[in-house]
Motif scaffolding. Structure first.
Motif, PDB file in Angstrom:
ATOM      1  N   GLN A 106     -13.652  -2.369  -3.444  1.00  0.00           N
ATOM      2  CA  GLN A 106     -13.045  -1.268  -3.732  1.00  0.00           C
ATOM      3  C   GLN A 106     -12.256  -0.435  -2.889  1.00  0.00           C
ATOM      4  N   TRP A 122      -9.596  -2.402  -1.822  1.00  0.00           N
ATOM      5  CA  TRP A 122      -8.403  -3.202  -2.258  1.00  0.00           C
ATOM      6  C   TRP A 122      -7.886  -2.515  -3.675  1.00  0.00           C
ATOM      7  N   GLN A 123      -8.891  -2.036  -4.378  1.00  0.00           N
ATOM      8  CA  GLN A 123      -8.539  -1.468  -5.729  1.00  0.00           C
ATOM      9  C   GLN A 123      -7.711   0.009  -5.524  1.00  0.00           C
ATOM     10  N   SER A 124      -8.359   0.635  -4.554  1.00  0.00           N
ATOM     11  CA  SER A 124      -7.744   1.879  -3.937  1.00  0.00           C
ATOM     12  C   SER A 124      -6.346   1.468  -3.349  1.00  0.00           C
ATOM     13  N   TYR A 125      -6.302   0.732  -2.726  1.00  0.00           N
ATOM     14  CA  TYR A 125      -4.917   0.418  -1.919  1.00  0.00           C
ATOM     15  C   TYR A 125      -4.056   0.041  -3.039  1.00  0.00           C
ATOM     16  N   LEU A 126      -4.324  -0.744  -4.057  1.00  0.00           N
ATOM     17  CA  LEU A 126      -3.314  -1.116  -5.152  1.00  0.00           C
ATOM     18  C   LEU A 126      -3.078   0.194  -5.986  1.00  0.00           C
ATOM     19  N   ASP A 127      -3.965   0.820  -6.268  1.00  0.00           N
ATOM     20  CA  ASP A 127      -3.710   2.151  -7.060  1.00  0.00           C
ATOM     21  C   ASP A 127      -2.763   3.166  -6.444  1.00  0.00           C
ATOM     22  N   GLU A 128      -2.828   3.280  -5.076  1.00  0.00           N
ATOM     23  CA  GLU A 128      -2.192   4.172  -4.408  1.00  0.00           C
ATOM     24  C   GLU A 128      -0.565   3.676  -4.214  1.00  0.00           C
ATOM     25  N   HIS A 129      -0.397   2.387  -4.032  1.00  0.00           N
ATOM     26  CA  HIS A 129       0.780   1.728  -3.634  1.00  0.00           C
ATOM     27  C   HIS A 129       1.647   1.207  -4.957  1.00  0.00           C
ATOM     28  N   GLU A 130       0.974   1.113  -6.058  1.00  0.00           N
ATOM     29  CA  GLU A 130       1.759   0.857  -7.533  1.00  0.00           C
ATOM     30  C   GLU A 130       3.104   1.268  -7.582  1.00  0.00           C
ATOM     31  N   ASP A 131       3.126   2.677  -7.416  1.00  0.00           N
ATOM     32  CA  ASP A 131       4.558   3.302  -7.697  1.00  0.00           C
ATOM     33  C   ASP A 131       5.639   2.766  -6.702  1.00  0.00           C
TER      34      ASP A 131
END
Length: 143
Positions: free
Chosen positions: A118, A120-129
């Motif tokens: 979870q 890792w998924q939050s990190y990806l979501d936060e840093h995608e842009d």
């Protein structure tokens, strides 16, 4: 070189099975330590020793250096994978990274990172842009 994303599970004894493709590189021993962003870093022993020499060479008269050295070295655990490629993640390291049963292991060139799935998924979501927009700013001259 460590690349890719893998999703092993943490067992009831706090052991994690390393991805098969990385086992040869880590067979001689590895170091598990607290990473930034509340994940764990896994370094081959030789890679960690090289990094440790550089960190140890920094002037310990600097308060920030002492704090970093203490945090890094006190939070490091030496491991050797068992015959099935498992390593035991120390309770303090599991707590630091908030590891639950569902984990993600990512390759980060010189090291592996172990994340709670979870987190890792939050990190990806936060840093995608920022990843999409920041290539030139973060890595000038590469792209």
């Amino acid at each position: 070189m460590f690349l890719g994303t893998h999703t092993p599970k943490l067992d009831d004894k706090g052991r994690l099975t390393l991805p098969a493709k990385f086992r040869d590189a880590l067979a001689g021993g590895l170091m598990v330590t607290k990473g930034q962003d509340h994940c764990l870093y896994v370094f081959p022993r030789a890679e960690f020793e090289e990094m440790a020499k550089k960190v140890a060479a920094a002037p310990f008269t600097n308060e920030a250096v002492r704090a970093y050295q203490r945090y890094l070295f006190a939070g490091t655990d030496e491991q050797r994978p068992d015959g099935q490629g498992r390593i035991a993640i120390a309770p303090e390291l599991r707590r630091y990274a908030a590891l639950t049963k569902e984990c993600v292991v990512i390759g980060a060139i010189t090291r592996l990172e172990i994340w709670d799935s979870q987190a890792w998924q939050s990190y990806l979501d936060e840093h995608e842009d920022s990843y999409s927009q920041g290539q030139e700013e973060a890595l000038p001259g590469i792209f």
